[in-house]
Design an enzyme around this catalytic site. Structure first.
Site, PDB file in Angstrom:
ATOM      1  N   ASP A  79       0.909  -0.991  -0.169  1.00  0.00           N
ATOM      2  CA  ASP A  79      -0.006   0.113  -0.050  1.00  0.00           C
ATOM      3  C   ASP A  79       0.914   1.301   0.113  1.00  0.00           C
ATOM      4  O   ASP A  79       0.639   2.027  -0.746  1.00  0.00           O
ATOM      5  CB  ASP A  79      -0.889  -0.161   1.220  1.00  0.00           C
ATOM      6  CG  ASP A  79      -1.823   1.175   1.322  1.00  0.00           C
ATOM      7  OD1 ASP A  79      -2.802   1.019   0.431  1.00  0.00           O
ATOM      8  OD2 ASP A  79      -1.370   2.297   1.966  1.00  0.00           O
ATOM      9  N   ALA A 119      -4.640   2.301  -1.157  1.00  0.00           N
ATOM     10  CA  ALA A 119      -4.202   1.711  -2.254  1.00  0.00           C
ATOM     11  C   ALA A 119      -4.822   0.236  -2.291  1.00  0.00           C
ATOM     12  O   ALA A 119      -5.394  -0.429  -3.248  1.00  0.00           O
ATOM     13  CB  ALA A 119      -2.685   1.698  -2.573  1.00  0.00           C
ATOM     14  N   ASP A 120      -4.608  -0.470  -1.218  1.00  0.00           N
ATOM     15  CA  ASP A 120      -5.200  -1.702  -0.980  1.00  0.00           C
ATOM     16  C   ASP A 120      -6.379  -2.034  -0.904  1.00  0.00           C
ATOM     17  O   ASP A 120      -7.068  -2.793  -1.571  1.00  0.00           O
ATOM     18  CB  ASP A 120      -4.786  -2.402   0.296  1.00  0.00           C
ATOM     19  CG  ASP A 120      -3.274  -2.974   0.554  1.00  0.00           C
ATOM     20  OD1 ASP A 120      -2.779  -3.567  -0.549  1.00  0.00           O
ATOM     21  OD2 ASP A 120      -2.632  -3.107   1.589  1.00  0.00           O
ATOM     22  N   MET A 121      -7.166  -0.924  -0.683  1.00  0.00           N
ATOM     23  CA  MET A 121      -8.719  -0.792  -0.583  1.00  0.00           C
ATOM     24  C   MET A 121      -9.466  -0.525  -1.717  1.00  0.00           C
ATOM     25  O   MET A 121     -10.458  -0.916  -2.299  1.00  0.00           O
ATOM     26  CB  MET A 121      -9.262  -0.201   0.528  1.00  0.00           C
ATOM     27  CG  MET A 121      -8.774  -0.508   1.944  1.00  0.00           C
ATOM     28  SD  MET A 121      -9.728  -2.089   2.557  1.00  0.00           S
ATOM     29  CE  MET A 121     -11.232  -1.050   3.032  1.00  0.00           C
ATOM     30  N   PRO A 144      -9.424  -3.576  -5.165  1.00  0.00           N
ATOM     31  CA  PRO A 144     -10.645  -4.446  -5.225  1.00  0.00           C
ATOM     32  C   PRO A 144     -11.963  -4.007  -5.459  1.00  0.00           C
ATOM     33  O   PRO A 144     -12.981  -4.696  -5.725  1.00  0.00           O
ATOM     34  CB  PRO A 144     -10.614  -5.096  -3.605  1.00  0.00           C
ATOM     35  CG  PRO A 144      -9.630  -3.955  -2.903  1.00  0.00           C
ATOM     36  CD  PRO A 144      -8.903  -3.543  -3.874  1.00  0.00           C
TER      37      PRO A 144
END
Lengths: 417, 417
Positions: free
Chosen positions: A157, A185-187, A190
Site C-alpha cells: 500500500d 491503495a489496498d482497498m 478491489p
C-alpha cells in the site's frame, strides 16, 4: 430468520466465487462479493494459510489480546476479512492440486487471485486453466502493476500511495508528504475489481462466455488522483498541495478548536456571512478585505487567522453547533472509533459488529459493512468463518464436489488438502 | 474504427443511463458507466447546468486559461467528467418536465441522481415516478448521509473526510489531522454506487424487476476506515495515527532524501538485511538493537534516525535504485503530474488524454481512465461531449424519444428544455 420467504434475497445469490487471495486487497474484493450474496470459497495453503491470520491483535476466549494464547484465537484482521466465506485447504504446489482446482472451477462463476503477476499461471491455477474447464468463468487478477507487468515485484500500500501521487497531494506546501492512515491503495483496487467482475457478468448474459479481468493497484489509485487536473492547475499557478485549508476557496478547510478540529465550508457569499455571524463578528462582512469572494481569497491568510482566533477558544462541539445554527456546513474531525459508531452509519449497516463465532460475548468489535442499500435486496454475511485452515473441507469437497471419504483421505495423506 | 467487428464490445453496451447528477460524486459514477459502454444521457437545467462548468481552469481556442474567454471554452472539470455523455436540457421545475422525464425513463435501464436526500421526490423525478413507467428501472441515489437521512444538509468532501475518521488517521501523532488532497469521499461513494447498480442489474436478470439503490458518502468512506480494527488497536495500546512511518512494523514508511522522499518497506528479516546492505552498513544486522524484528520495533526511533542519516544525503532516484538492487521494496514519492504519465499507467489507459473536441491541439491534458482491463471487452469513451447545455437535444429528444419538431419547439418555448 424462520420466515425466509419474507426476507428479500441478496443481489448476487446463486453465484459461486473461488477465492485464491490473501492479505488485504484480494480478500476485500471477495468480502464485498460475499456481502452481496455470492457463495465464496476461500482456498488456503494447508501449510500456512492467509497472512492476515498472523496480524495482531487477536480475539478469542480471553477477549482481545496482543498475542495468540489459544489454538482457536483468531486475528481480528482474519475475522473481519474472512467473514461469510467458507474455507478449504489446498496446497497449490502439490501434485494433484490442479485437478482439485479444476473441479472447483467447474461449478463456479468467478475466480479471484492476487498473486504477484504471473504466479497464478506458474502454479497452474491461471485463467487459461480455469477457462479450459469452464468457458463461462470470470477470472479476476488483482496485482500491483497489472497482470501484464514484467517487473511485478511486491506492491505494498505505501509503495503505491507514493507512486500514485496520492501521498504528495496531502499536507502543507512546505512540509513532507503524508501517508494516508487508511490503506487506500489496498482497498481501492478491489472495489474496481468488483466493478470489473460485475460488468463481465453483465456481458456474459449477452455472450454466454466469461473473460479475464485485470486490475492494478497503481492504476486504480492513479485514476483517482487523475480526476484533478494537475497539469492545468500547475499551468494556472495553483499548487498541488495546500494543507488543511484551500485558500483559493477561502474560507474552506480545517480549523483548530480548544479540544480538537472542525471542518468548515463557507465558500459562497451567504455561507461566509453565516460564518461571520457565528463568530459574533458580522461586521467582517463589510470589511473590504472580506466583503467579496475575490477579496476573501486574496486575504485568505488574514481571514484564516481571524477564524482560528475565534475557534481555538471554544470546544469543537460548540463551534459546530454555532456554525450549523447559521446554516454553515461544519463537522468535527472525529476519531475512527467515534465514526464507526455513528448511529446513521450503524443503522445502515455501513459498519457492523463482528465477533468470534465461539466466543461472541468476549468483545465489542465493529468492522466494515457493505455501504450500499437496496430496496428489493438485503446485504450481509453468512455465519461461516474459516477458524481453522480447511474448516469447510467437508462442506465443499464432499458436499459440493462429491468427493468420497476415500478420495478425501488420499488428498489429505498426500498433503494436497 | 472501420472494422468494428474486430473490436470487442464494451461490457455494458446496450444499457442506457439517465444522469441527473452534478458536481463530482454523481458525475463520476456515470462516467464509469459510460467508460464501461453504457449510453449516458446527462440532464442539465437549461438555466444553469452542472456546477462543474464553472470550475476554473478552462480550455478552449486559447489553450488552458484561468478565466473563460470564449463562449465555447469549457471547464476542464466538465470536459473530464462529462466525457462520452450526451447532454440534454430539462428544467425539472417547469410544468411539463415530468412527462419528458417519464419518456426518458421508459427506454432506460438506470437512473442516477445526487440531489440532497428527498429533493428528487420533491421535483417529481424520484424512484416512484421512474418505476411507475418502467418497473425494470434501477434507480441510484447518491447523497451525503443516505436517501433516508432527515437532516441531510450539504455534504462536501471535507465534511465527510472529517466525520468518517479518515482525516484523523493521517499525520503525526502530535500534529493536526490531515485533509487528503484527493477528494476521496466524493470519489468513493460513486464507485460503490456503480457496484450497487451492477449488482441490481444481476438481480434483475433473475427477477425481471429493478429497484432503488442508495449509497451514502459518509457510509462509503466510513466502511473503508472500518477495515482497520480501531477499538482493538486502542485496547492493545496501538495508536490510531503514526505519521510517515509505522513503528510497530519498523523499518516501514517514508524517509527524507536529498531532493524528495522515498517509501520503504523492510518489515521482514531478509528485507531489513537488504536495507542495511543498501546503506553500506551490513553490520547493523548484528547490532543487538536491530538484529531481530522485535528489536527493530523496540528501537524504531533510533533505526529511523539511522536510515534518514543515510537517505537524506542522496537523491531519491539513487536511494530507490540502491534499495531495489538489494530486493527491498522502495518507491519515490511522486508528484501527481509524474504519476499520471507513468508509462505503465498510460499503456493500460488508467489515465488518458483529453482535449476540447473543437481545439484538440491546444493542450496536453490527462485525466482518469477506467482502471479495469478486460480480455474480451474494451473500455473507453464515445466522442460525445455536451459543450453547450442541451448539446444533444436533437439526438435524444428527436431521434431516441421520437419528439417531432413542433413538440420540441413548444418545449423550448415553454422553457422546459
Amino acid at each position: 430468520m424462520t420466515d425466509t420467504a419474507a426476507t428479500p434475497a441478496r443481489p448476487l445469490e446463486g453465484l459461486r466465487v473461488i477465492d485464491l487471495t490473501r492479505a488485504l486487497a484480494g480478500p476485500y474484493a471477495t468480502l464485498l462479493l460475499a456481502g452481496l450474496g455470492a457463495q465464496v470459497i476461500k482456498v488456503e495453503d494447508p501449510r500456512g494459510g492467509d497472512l492476515a491470520r498472523e496480524n495482531s491483535p487477536y480475539v478469542g476466549r480471553n477477549g482481545v489480546t496482543v498475542e495468540r494464547a489459544y489454538e482457536d484465537d483468531v486475528s481480528i484482521s482474519h475475522l473481519s476479512r474472512a467473514r461469510g466465506k467458507m474455507g478449504v485447504s489446498l496446497n497449490l504446489k502439490a501434485p494433484g492440486a490442479r485437478g482439485v482446482f479444476e473441479d472447483l472451477c467447474r461449478g463456479a462463476d468467478i475466480v479471484v487471485e492476487n498473486f504477484t503477476a504471473g504466479t497464478a499461471d506458474r502454479l497452474g491455477v491461471g485463467y487459461e486453466v480455469a477457462r479450459a474447464v469452464n468457458p463461462g468463468i470470470i477470472y479476476c487478477s488483482l496485482s500491483g502493476f497489472g497482470a501484464d507487468a514484467r517487473d511485478g515485484g511486491k506492491a505494498m500500500d505505501v509503495i503505491i500511495q507514493a507512486l500514485s501521487g496520492a501521498m504528495y497531494t496531502s499536507g502543507d506546501p512546505d512540509a513532507p508528504p503524508v501517508r494516508m492512515g487508511i490503506p487506500v491503495a489496498d482497498m481501492l483496487a478491489p472495489v474496481f475489481a468488483v466493478i470489473g467482475i460485475l460488468a463481465a457478468l453483465e456481458q456474459r448474459h449477452r455472450t454466454g462466455t466469461g473473460q479475464h479481468v485485470d486490475v492494478s493497484m497503481l492504476g486504480a489509485l492513479t485514476s483517482f488522483v487523475a480526476i484533478e487536473n494537475w497539469s492545468a492547475l500547475a499551468a494556472a499557478g495553483m499548487p498541488a498541495r495546500t494543507g488543511l485549508t484551500v485558500q483559493r476557496l477561502s474560507p474552506f478547510g480545517v480549523f483548530e478548536c480548544a479540544d480538537g478540529y472542525v471542518a468548515v465550508v463557507a465558500v459562497h457569499e451567504k455561507l461566509a456571512r453565516g460564518l461571520f455571524a457565528a463568530m459574533g463578528a458580522p461586521e467582517l462582512g463589510d470589511d473590504p478585505r472580506f466583503a467579496s469572494r475575490d477579496a476573501r481569497v486574496a486575504n485568505a491568510v488574514a481571514l484564516e487567522a481571524r477564524i482560528t482566533q475565534w475557534s481555538r477558544t471554544k470546544p469543537t462541539a460548540e463551534v459546530v453547533r454555532m456554525l450549523e445554527a447559521e446554516g454553515v456546513p461544519a463537522a468535527p474531525v472525529r476519531h475512527p472509533e467515534e465514526a464507526l459508531s455513528d448511529p446513521r452509519v450503524m443503522a445502515r449497516a455501513e459498519t457492523m459488529p463482528i465477533a468470534h463465532p465461539r466466543y461472541p460475548h468476549q468483545s465489542e468489535l465493529r468492522t466494515s459493512g457493505i455501504p450500499i442499500r437496496f430496496s428489493e435486496a438485503t446485504t450481509g454475511f453468512d455465519a461461516a468463518l474459516p477458524i481453522a485452515i480447511g474448516e469447510h473441507n467437508g462442506d465443499v469437497y464432499r458436499d459440493l464436489l462429491g468427493y468420497d471419504a476415500e478420495r478425501l483421505a488420499a488428498l489429505a495423506e498426500a498433503g494436497v488438502i
